[in-house]
Design an enzyme around this catalytic site. Structure first.
Site, PDB file in Angstrom:
ATOM      1  N   TYR A  27      10.708  12.348 -18.127  1.00  0.00           N
ATOM      2  CA  TYR A  27       9.665  11.722 -17.312  1.00  0.00           C
ATOM      3  C   TYR A  27       9.542  10.247 -17.711  1.00  0.00           C
ATOM      4  O   TYR A  27       8.726   9.902 -18.570  1.00  0.00           O
ATOM      5  CB  TYR A  27       8.324  12.426 -17.517  1.00  0.00           C
ATOM      6  CG  TYR A  27       8.318  13.896 -17.162  1.00  0.00           C
ATOM      7  CD1 TYR A  27       8.394  14.319 -15.839  1.00  0.00           C
ATOM      8  CD2 TYR A  27       8.220  14.864 -18.160  1.00  0.00           C
ATOM      9  CE1 TYR A  27       8.372  15.669 -15.510  1.00  0.00           C
ATOM     10  CE2 TYR A  27       8.193  16.222 -17.839  1.00  0.00           C
ATOM     11  CZ  TYR A  27       8.271  16.615 -16.524  1.00  0.00           C
ATOM     12  OH  TYR A  27       8.247  17.950 -16.212  1.00  0.00           O
ATOM     13  N   ASN A  32       0.007  10.423 -13.320  1.00  0.00           N
ATOM     14  CA  ASN A  32      -1.437  10.315 -13.154  1.00  0.00           C
ATOM     15  C   ASN A  32      -2.242  11.134 -14.167  1.00  0.00           C
ATOM     16  O   ASN A  32      -2.958  10.586 -15.008  1.00  0.00           O
ATOM     17  CB  ASN A  32      -1.761  10.729 -11.708  1.00  0.00           C
ATOM     18  CG  ASN A  32      -3.196  10.587 -11.308  1.00  0.00           C
ATOM     19  OD1 ASN A  32      -4.100  10.800 -12.098  1.00  0.00           O
ATOM     20  ND2 ASN A  32      -3.427  10.259 -10.055  1.00  0.00           N
ATOM     21  N   ASP A  34      -1.234  13.072 -16.615  1.00  0.00           N
ATOM     22  CA  ASP A  34      -0.737  12.880 -17.979  1.00  0.00           C
ATOM     23  C   ASP A  34      -1.410  11.671 -18.632  1.00  0.00           C
ATOM     24  O   ASP A  34      -1.763  11.693 -19.815  1.00  0.00           O
ATOM     25  CB  ASP A  34       0.772  12.632 -17.969  1.00  0.00           C
ATOM     26  CG  ASP A  34       1.573  13.808 -17.454  1.00  0.00           C
ATOM     27  OD1 ASP A  34       2.254  14.464 -18.257  1.00  0.00           O
ATOM     28  OD2 ASP A  34       1.523  14.060 -16.240  1.00  0.00           O
ATOM     29  N   GLY A 155      -0.156  19.562  -9.757  1.00  0.00           N
ATOM     30  CA  GLY A 155       0.187  19.514 -11.163  1.00  0.00           C
ATOM     31  C   GLY A 155       0.864  20.782 -11.640  1.00  0.00           C
ATOM     32  O   GLY A 155       1.487  20.803 -12.699  1.00  0.00           O
ATOM     33  N   ASP A 157       3.545  22.610 -10.297  1.00  0.00           N
ATOM     34  CA  ASP A 157       4.488  22.360  -9.214  1.00  0.00           C
ATOM     35  C   ASP A 157       5.028  23.595  -8.506  1.00  0.00           C
ATOM     36  O   ASP A 157       4.984  23.687  -7.285  1.00  0.00           O
ATOM     37  CB  ASP A 157       5.677  21.561  -9.753  1.00  0.00           C
ATOM     38  CG  ASP A 157       5.267  20.219 -10.338  1.00  0.00           C
ATOM     39  OD1 ASP A 157       4.062  19.974 -10.517  1.00  0.00           O
ATOM     40  OD2 ASP A 157       6.160  19.417 -10.625  1.00  0.00           O
ATOM     41  N   GLU A 381       6.185  20.711 -24.140  1.00  0.00           N
ATOM     42  CA  GLU A 381       5.471  20.643 -22.870  1.00  0.00           C
ATOM     43  C   GLU A 381       4.729  21.945 -22.566  1.00  0.00           C
ATOM     44  O   GLU A 381       3.580  21.945 -22.131  1.00  0.00           O
ATOM     45  CB  GLU A 381       6.485  20.326 -21.760  1.00  0.00           C
ATOM     46  CG  GLU A 381       5.898  20.065 -20.392  1.00  0.00           C
ATOM     47  CD  GLU A 381       6.979  19.689 -19.381  1.00  0.00           C
ATOM     48  OE1 GLU A 381       6.620  19.361 -18.239  1.00  0.00           O
ATOM     49  OE2 GLU A 381       8.188  19.740 -19.725  1.00  0.00           O
TER      50      GLU A 381
END
Length: 418
Positions: A27, A32, A34, A155, A157, A381
């Protein structure tokens, strides 16, 4: 290395000067929601840098009030879909969709760490947050609950919530493209090519109408009511009221948005599921899927006994945290992005709600289990909620941030609540 120090090091190494990457490689831009979590993390050791993060995010707010989900500050040809695909015409270039509006909730968390030092920074940020919330109310809550026009806006996905809406999207004509995400992490953990074709088709529709939101909402290939964003937005409205009152602002308009959104919650309650559920706004059909978006109800003080029972069932079916999809569903996959894994960042949002609703026992359990994942494997993550396998990107900003702000705090107290 001490985990607190390691978390601070991750935030620093992902800091690009005013904005923070979620992680290097996978990334490479500013995302946004994050970014809002990054600000919360920075606030534990560098308050001015925390406010800088919010300022950089809102500096790319559209004239409409929308805050985009990606801001392309620097060229990175290794990322797809990049600014040439989105073609929004913004400067700096951005994507054409938004993301969960957690900014007001996390700005309140930052402000409460030092109200005196943050008052002037908050005063400058406040009208921009109001404009974004106004955009949500007038553009995306016209059917009642908060709606998304692309799964990426949620968010979450590729969570199963969106399958019924995705089924109606034709991705057959998107043309050739090369994904980069599957080169950074195990492809089996990422969305499929068929899903990605549909994602790109939605982007291409947005480009075809010049990112006119009224046309995208009215005629776009995808429009679903999202419980997760509905609860996040409702809580954010209420946090924005607190911030506005502290600044001496008139918060009557925001209070009206909050009342309207709370009144719409019955529209996303699925009595057959005994839980909140995503809903296809093109035909009214419920997704029929129990996912983590439903449990964000606690963030907005919208829990009830039926939902409590579902939470207990889903949570007890795994070992670590709250899974992103129902473990008893045939579509559950404990390592596939949003189709099963537990996400420390979502656990943190749920925990705020559990704490505020007086369920300190559940908040402590969630904190303990989330901390165990990070202590075992580091700042990934997301994680397999059954066996704790780390998944996705490593040295992840928002996982480091929630360690500093929540997961790593009072661990002895959390163990004692076991």
């Amino acid at each position: 290395m001490n985990l607190d120090n390691k978390a601070r090091e991750i935030l620093r190494q992902n800091d690009k000067g005013g904005y923070t990457l979620p992680t290097h490689g996978l990334y490479p831009y500013q995302w946004n929601w994050d970014s809002a979590f990054a600000a919360w993390g920075f606030a534990t050791f560098d308050l001015p840098r925390a406010w800088d993060e919010f300022d950089t995010l809102f500096a790319s707010q559209w004239d409409t009030g929308m805050v985009p989900h990606i801001i392309f500050h620097e060229p990175d040809p290794g990322y797809f879909p990049g600014p040439d695909v989105w073609a929004t015409g913004q400067s700096p270039e951005t994507s054409g969709i938004t993301q969960p509006p957690v900014a007001a909730t996390l700005a309140r968390q930052v402000w409460e760490m030092d109200k005196t030092a943050g008052q002037n920074r908050l005063a400058k940020l406040y009208p921009k947050m109001v404009a974004w919330h106004r955009w949500w109310h007038h553009v995306r809550c016209i059917h009642g609950p908060a709606a998304i026009t692309h799964p990426w806006e949620s968010g979450r996905d590729n969570c199963p919530d969106w399958d019924i809406g995705m089924a109606g999207v034709d991705g057959s004509g998107v043309g050739d493209y090369t994904r980069r995400d599957t080169g950074h992490v195990d492809p089996s953990m990422r969305p499929t090519k068929a899903e990605y074709d549909r994602y790109i088709a939605m982007v291409q529709f947005g480009v075809s109408v010049g990112w006119d939101q009224s046309r995208i909402v009215a005629d776009g290939p995808f429009l679903m009511a999202d419980p997760g964003i509905t609860f996040i937005l409702l809580r954010a409205h209420e946090d924005l009221i607190v911030l506005g009152d502290a600044l001496g602002e008139d918060t009557t308009e925001i209070a009206g948005w909050a009342r309207s959104l709370r009144a719409a919650l019955p529209q996303i309650w699925n009595p057959d599921l005994k839980a909140y559920d995503a809903r296809n706004l093109r035909d009214g059909q419920f997704a029929g899927v129990l996912g983590s978006g439903a449990f964000l109800a606690y963030l907005a003080d919208a829990g009830n006994p039926d939902l409590n029972a579902q939470l207990a069932r889903v949570w007890d079916a795994v070992q670590y945290g709250i899974p992103s999809a129902d473990p008893q569903s045939p579509m559950f996959d404990p390592r596939k992005y949003w189709r099963g894994p537990t996400w420390p960042v979502v656990n943190a949002l749920m925990a705020i709600g559990l704490r505020d609703s007086g369920r300190s026992d559940l908040e402590a359990r969630l904190r303990r289990e989330t901390a165990q994942l990070i202590q075992k494997h580091g700042f990934f993550e997301y994680f397999d909620p059954i066996d704790s396998t780390p998944c996705g990107g490593d040295d992840f900003t928002w996982t480091a941030a929630i360690w500093l702000t929540w997961a790593g705090n009072d661990l002895e107290q959390a163990k004692g609540a076991a």
